[in-house]
Design a protein around this motif. Structure first.
Motif, mmCIF file in Angstrom:
data_model
loop_
_atom_site.group_PDB
_atom_site.id
_atom_site.type_symbol
_atom_site.label_atom_id
_atom_site.label_comp_id
_atom_site.label_asym_id
_atom_site.label_seq_id
_atom_site.Cartn_x
_atom_site.Cartn_y
_atom_site.Cartn_z
ATOM 1 N N ASP A 1 0.854 -1.183 0.000
ATOM 2 C CA ASP A 1 0.000 0.000 0.000
ATOM 3 C C ASP A 1 0.888 1.230 0.000
ATOM 4 O O ASP A 1 1.879 1.298 0.727
ATOM 5 C CB ASP A 1 -0.879 0.023 1.247
ATOM 6 C CG ASP A 1 -2.005 -0.989 1.173
ATOM 7 O OD1 ASP A 1 -2.254 -1.507 0.069
ATOM 8 O OD2 ASP A 1 -2.617 -1.265 2.205
ATOM 9 N N ARG B 1 1.392 5.013 0.939
ATOM 10 C CA ARG B 1 0.865 5.980 1.905
ATOM 11 C C ARG B 1 1.245 7.414 1.542
ATOM 12 O O ARG B 1 0.570 8.351 1.941
ATOM 13 C CB ARG B 1 1.385 5.659 3.313
ATOM 14 C CG ARG B 1 0.832 4.369 3.846
ATOM 15 C CD ARG B 1 -0.592 4.595 4.292
ATOM 16 N NE ARG B 1 -1.314 3.332 4.370
ATOM 17 C CZ ARG B 1 -2.530 3.167 3.904
ATOM 18 N NH1 ARG B 1 -3.157 4.143 3.310
ATOM 19 N NH2 ARG B 1 -3.141 2.017 4.017
ATOM 20 N N LEU C 1 -4.461 7.048 -7.653
ATOM 21 C CA LEU C 1 -3.823 6.144 -6.693
ATOM 22 C C LEU C 1 -3.957 6.645 -5.256
ATOM 23 O O LEU C 1 -4.128 5.851 -4.333
ATOM 24 C CB LEU C 1 -2.357 5.916 -7.058
ATOM 25 C CG LEU C 1 -2.144 5.052 -8.303
ATOM 26 C CD1 LEU C 1 -0.676 5.059 -8.708
ATOM 27 C CD2 LEU C 1 -2.626 3.636 -8.061
ATOM 28 N N LYS D 1 -7.381 5.690 -4.197
ATOM 29 C CA LYS D 1 -7.497 4.242 -4.025
ATOM 30 C C LYS D 1 -6.855 3.774 -2.726
ATOM 31 O O LYS D 1 -7.402 2.951 -2.011
ATOM 32 C CB LYS D 1 -6.845 3.524 -5.204
ATOM 33 C CG LYS D 1 -6.817 2.015 -5.050
ATOM 34 C CD LYS D 1 -6.165 1.336 -6.240
ATOM 35 C CE LYS D 1 -5.951 -0.098 -5.968
ATOM 36 N NZ LYS D 1 -6.840 -1.010 -6.540
ATOM 37 N N TYR D 2 -5.672 4.299 -2.402
ATOM 38 C CA TYR D 2 -4.937 3.846 -1.227
ATOM 39 C C TYR D 2 -5.143 4.731 -0.003
ATOM 40 O O TYR D 2 -4.577 4.457 1.052
ATOM 41 C CB TYR D 2 -3.444 3.757 -1.541
ATOM 42 C CG TYR D 2 -3.113 2.615 -2.471
ATOM 43 C CD1 TYR D 2 -3.118 1.300 -2.008
ATOM 44 C CD2 TYR D 2 -2.806 2.840 -3.794
ATOM 45 C CE1 TYR D 2 -2.827 0.242 -2.853
ATOM 46 C CE2 TYR D 2 -2.509 1.789 -4.651
ATOM 47 C CZ TYR D 2 -2.525 0.500 -4.175
ATOM 48 O OH TYR D 2 -2.241 -0.542 -5.013
ATOM 49 N N ALA E 1 -3.907 7.634 0.309
ATOM 50 C CA ALA E 1 -2.541 8.132 0.508
ATOM 51 C C ALA E 1 -2.494 9.655 0.527
ATOM 52 O O ALA E 1 -3.390 10.331 0.009
ATOM 53 C CB ALA E 1 -1.633 7.612 -0.609
#
Length: 153
Positions: free
Chosen positions: A3, A5, A27, A30-31, A33
Motif C-alpha cells: 500500500d 501511503r 492512486l 485508491k490507497y 494516501a
C-alpha cells in the motif's frame, strides 16, 4: 503489492504532466494516501557563461511555465474541493537533486512521473532526465505514458 501511503508526482510544468497528476490522484484516492506534487524549477537562463541573446527563449520558458501552472492549479483545486488533500512543493535547483531530497524528506513510497523522453529543447529548459531520476530513487517509481496523439492522414 504494497500500500502506498505517500505519493509524489513530478510536474514538468508542461501540459503533458496532467496525465501523471491524474494518475497520482487516482492512486491517492485508491490507497487513501497523502499526495504531493513537486515542481522542480530549473532556470537554464541563470547559468553563468551565457553570451548569446536568449531573451525570446527565456520569455517562452516563462510563458510555458505560467500556462502549465495555471492548468495544474485548476486540476488541484478541483481535487481539493472534492476532499483530496494535495500538498504542492516548489523547489528551485537541479531537478534530480531536488526531487531526491523531497523523496527522502517526505518518506515517499511512490514517485510518479512522465515516461516520455524529452526533446532536446525541453530537456534544456526543464533539466530533467528520467534515467538519472529512476536510478537514484530509493522508492518505487511509476512512469506514466502520455496518450499518443491521433495521426491524421
Amino acid at each position: 503489492m504494497e500500500d502506498f501511503r505517500r505519493i509524489l508526482v513530478v510536474s514538468r510544468m508542461t501540459t503533458y504532466c496532467q496525465e501523471a497528476v491524474h494518475c497520482g490522484v487516482s492512486l491517492a484516492r485508491k490507497y487513501g494516501a497523502e499526495l504531493f506534487l513537486i515542481h522542480a524549477i530549473h532556470n537554464p537562463f541563470g547559468l553563468e557563461g551565457w553570451n548569446l541573446p536568449v531573451v525570446s527563449l527565456e520569455k517562452e520558458y516563462e510563458k510555458i511555465t505560467r500556462e502549465a501552472k495555471a492548468d495544474l492549479d485548476r486540476i488541484l483545486e478541483r481535487e481539493r474541493s472534492n476532499g483530496l488533500p494535495v500538498a504542492e512543493l516548489i523547489r528551485k535547483g537541479e531537478p534530480t537533486k531536488e526531487i531526491l531530497k523531497a523523496v527522502e524528506e517526505l518518506k515517499i513510497d511512490l514517485l510518479i512521473m512522465l515516461s516520455h523522453e524529452e526533446w532536446r529543447l525541453e530537456h534544456f529548459l526543464f533539466g530533467r532526465s528520467n534515467e538519472e531520476i529512476v536510478r537514484k530513487m530509493p522508492c518505487s517509481v511509476l512512469l506514466v505514458k502520455k496518450e499518443p496523439q491521433s495521426v491524421k492522414w
